[in-house]
Design an enzyme around this catalytic site. Sequence first.
Site, PDB file in Angstrom:
ATOM      1  N   LYS A  78       0.859  -1.188   0.000  1.00  0.00           N
ATOM      2  CA  LYS A  78       0.000   0.000   0.000  1.00  0.00           C
ATOM      3  C   LYS A  78       0.893   1.236   0.000  1.00  0.00           C
ATOM      4  O   LYS A  78       1.848   1.314   0.766  1.00  0.00           O
ATOM      5  CB  LYS A  78      -0.905  -0.015   1.238  1.00  0.00           C
ATOM      6  N   SER A 157      -9.893   2.047   2.495  1.00  0.00           N
ATOM      7  CA  SER A 157      -8.966   2.736   1.644  1.00  0.00           C
ATOM      8  C   SER A 157      -7.930   1.844   0.969  1.00  0.00           C
ATOM      9  O   SER A 157      -7.300   2.274   0.002  1.00  0.00           O
ATOM     10  CB  SER A 157      -8.236   3.803   2.459  1.00  0.00           C
ATOM     11  N   SER A 181     -10.444  -0.014   6.755  1.00  0.00           N
ATOM     12  CA  SER A 181      -9.761   0.076   5.456  1.00  0.00           C
ATOM     13  C   SER A 181      -9.030  -1.178   5.001  1.00  0.00           C
ATOM     14  O   SER A 181      -8.532  -1.225   3.883  1.00  0.00           O
ATOM     15  CB  SER A 181      -8.755   1.237   5.471  1.00  0.00           C
TER      16      SER A 181
END
Lengths: 493, 95
Positions: A78, A157, A181
């Site tokens: 990420k 997210s 997320s």
Amino acid sequence: MTSLTDLTIAEALAALDKGEFTARELTGAYIAEVEAGRSLNAFTTETPEQALAMADAADAARKAGEAGPLAGIPLAIKDLFCTKGVLTTASSHILDGFTPPYESTVTSNLWRDGAVMLGTVSLDEFAMGSSNETSYYGPVENPWRAGDGKSRVPGGSSGGSATAVAARLALGATGTDTGGSIRQPASFCGLAGIKPTYGRCSRWGIIAFASSLDQAGPLARTVEDAAILLGSMAGFDPRDSTSIDRPVPDYRKALTGDIRGLKIGIPAEYRMEGTPAEIIELWDRGIQWMKDAGAQIVDISLPHTQYALATYYVVAPAEASSNLARYDGVRYGLREPGNNLIEMYENTRGAGFGHEVQRRILIGTYVLSAGYYDAYYLKAQKVRTLIAQDFEQAFGRVDAILTPTAPSAAFVPGEKSDDPISMYLNDVFTVPASLAGIPGMSVPAGLSADGLPLGLQILGRPFEEETVLRVGQMVEKAARFDARPGAWWKEAA
Amino acid sequence: MSVDTKTVARIAHLARLRLPEDKLEPMAGELNRVLSWVEQLSEVNTDNVPPLTSVVHARLRQRDDVVTDGDRRDDVLANAPDAQNGFFAVPKVIE
């Protein structure tokens, strides 16, 4: 023969150990998938040369009998974890060109154990969102499509992470979870994703959103793979003041397949009005699976659940407004000129932050400002105490809690972007555990009527990730979730 | 409590965010919608409830007061939009 990219992490590790293929071959196969999957927009920066060099190192280590527990496993990172020498953006314009001179602790741990970095993957800007639509680098596509053929969001997210793993562009991925997320995108993309206890994974080198809530964790295709990744990511780090100094268990060993006698709580307050029938049905099926596996079902109450979202949307923006004060055009990233220093700050931040981030900074600044601090921030922190106490009391009676992960399957892009509250409601089942700091996991449990994945969430006591994973694997087994998205993005290319 | 455009402009300045004039009105609407939604917290009785300051029940650690890092000026400046002579450079602050 099945293709290399169909294997799980556990299978790939076993095959690498047996010499059935090399880490270089496995990594090469993934690099080809990453290239073929560019239309999904999951990756922000691809690092194929670095990946092959790391794979060669893993092959050499294996030959020398020194292979780490993840030697040769290709992962997506990420783009919120600082990666030394590789652009790190938080999917924000304001971090243009930021190339960290250091590596986050969690990614350092993964490389220490031999994992291979395929590149960085997209997220909602600064991890603020539930659909990956707020990334400066454009929305990410969910590899799953419903019968209507329309695009779906991957959730957020950690949307790039979820898409990369679900579309077989990576064997696993790192995510971060502040209010859901990791768990919500795992649910939307048919993956296993775990947010461990606050303090289990170091936050050092992860770009901060809301420091009292942020926690790293893995997204993977199976519960076992998530357990393997978590074992490497977790651990004490003196550089994070909230890191907890306690040994990391062998999470894989916790997967005994035996939950007989375990008490599983079912919170009445999660049966919310307006939740689609298929979500409730999925949950009821999950409860039956737990009974079938010999667990004891216990009805529990978490009375302050309905206030969790409002609490979160005071606490998280307040912390974000403080954390994001550092982006001022001086030390890194974007700078927009101004006639004086203040104008330069204002121009830089006005141009560099997207709309959702700006709104949260403004809310956070407002609730922390003189005259409103007590009414909003202090009040929210008190309600947060009550929410944490709800869980403490429940865990006096049960070993784990079973709930749905999200109130719907993946939605169509744009469907919720006009109304912040309807977007926020997506996190209704995940936010309470974040506020209490307890571990939570989403496991794929079935498909919606139109063929999209749905997840169930397992919550546990602080630092009892082993119980969460064990129960999670029983859900996974009972669900026999073997559906996978068709590779339509390859046909289009 | 309702936020007007003047308040939005004031908070935006506190947060060092340039908001164009035509964005103040819609932003006030969005903030009011969120703030009136979180207003529901006032229903909760929090008398004698302490605010939560940490979810982990642990004392903050202390470490020995020794230098553990340093000598990284060039690393620190490497990402600066404008670095000159070993310093961050900013628009003139004093006349």
